[in-house]
Design an enzyme around this catalytic site. Sequence first.
Site, PDB file in Angstrom:
ATOM      1  N   GLY A  33     -28.777 -48.112 -65.497  1.00  0.00           N
ATOM      2  CA  GLY A  33     -27.848 -49.252 -65.522  1.00  0.00           C
ATOM      3  C   GLY A  33     -27.343 -49.498 -66.942  1.00  0.00           C
ATOM      4  N   HIS A  34     -28.271 -49.503 -67.909  1.00  0.00           N
ATOM      5  CA  HIS A  34     -27.852 -49.691 -69.310  1.00  0.00           C
ATOM      6  C   HIS A  34     -26.960 -48.534 -69.757  1.00  0.00           C
ATOM      7  CE1 HIS A  34     -31.794 -51.957 -69.370  1.00  0.00           C
ATOM      8  NE2 HIS A  34     -30.979 -52.838 -69.893  1.00  0.00           N
ATOM      9  N   GLY A 146     -23.767 -56.073 -67.881  1.00  0.00           N
ATOM     10  CA  GLY A 146     -23.842 -55.711 -66.465  1.00  0.00           C
ATOM     11  C   GLY A 146     -23.513 -56.886 -65.560  1.00  0.00           C
TER      12      GLY A 146
END
Length: 281
Positions: A33-34, A146
């Site tokens: 995700g990062h 995010g």
Amino acid sequence: MRLLTNLARLRQWRAQQSRSVALVPTMGNLHQGHLSLVKKAQQHADVVVVSIFVNPMQFGAGEDLESYPRTLSDDKEALSAMGVNAVFTPQVSDIYPRGLAAQTQVTVPGISDILCGADRAGHFTGVATVVCKLFNMVQPDVAVFGEKDFQQLQIIRLMTQDLSLPVTVIGVPTAREKSGLALSSRNGYLNAEQRQQAAAIYQTLQDIAERLNATTDFKAIESKAEEALTGAGFKVDYVAIRNADDLQKPTPADKRWVVLIAARLGKTRLIDNLQVVNKHA
Ligand code: PAF
């Protein structure tokens, strides 16, 4: 990749940059995700700096500040492999030179004490304060966050607008496992069985999105979803349908809603959300 381990080194490095700079603020323990945030940052600026700082100000008493996973050498390896230009790993004294209690705070009213802010007093003040400071330190042209932490993202957008900070804030869609489980550093706290169970959150979000196409009886939809999650073994903090811009109560006239869930499996608190376009309007 430059390793900037304190504010003085960051400032020196920053003064040498003549091209556009993107910042990806993180607390480390990086996952795919990062890395998707880093990719987005690379599309929007010439130079990318990732900050890694486990921010004590956003943790409440009894939360997992001490045990929060710290994996700095793996994180640096992953970022270097992606061609990140610099990693900023400030000390607590760089960020809070007069100590936490004396720190000037940034609070975005109206949105910080609802949903995740309702039972985490001071959490979003801690987030807004550290992000404001990181913006002032790094002076990025763009900053990438995010959408998984949707309330955080909206708070940062509002803070940036309210304080006239010259930073373009970009949100990136949530990265998910095959099961639909949103990637999160806290997924590491789940055992194998809980990890399977946890996929029910995304399933529930999708069910709610489908129901919203048929009815705008928000309360009924929320209650039914909460019952389903409780039945599936979760302790539900909230299931909430909100206006996607300001996270206030939804109306049938809103253009876009966001459905937000916070629920616990054992000791692990999971959050997720899904944006829904209002097809009735
Ligand atoms: O989302 C996070 O990891 C943190 O809340 C952030 C934005 C890096 C601020 O500490």
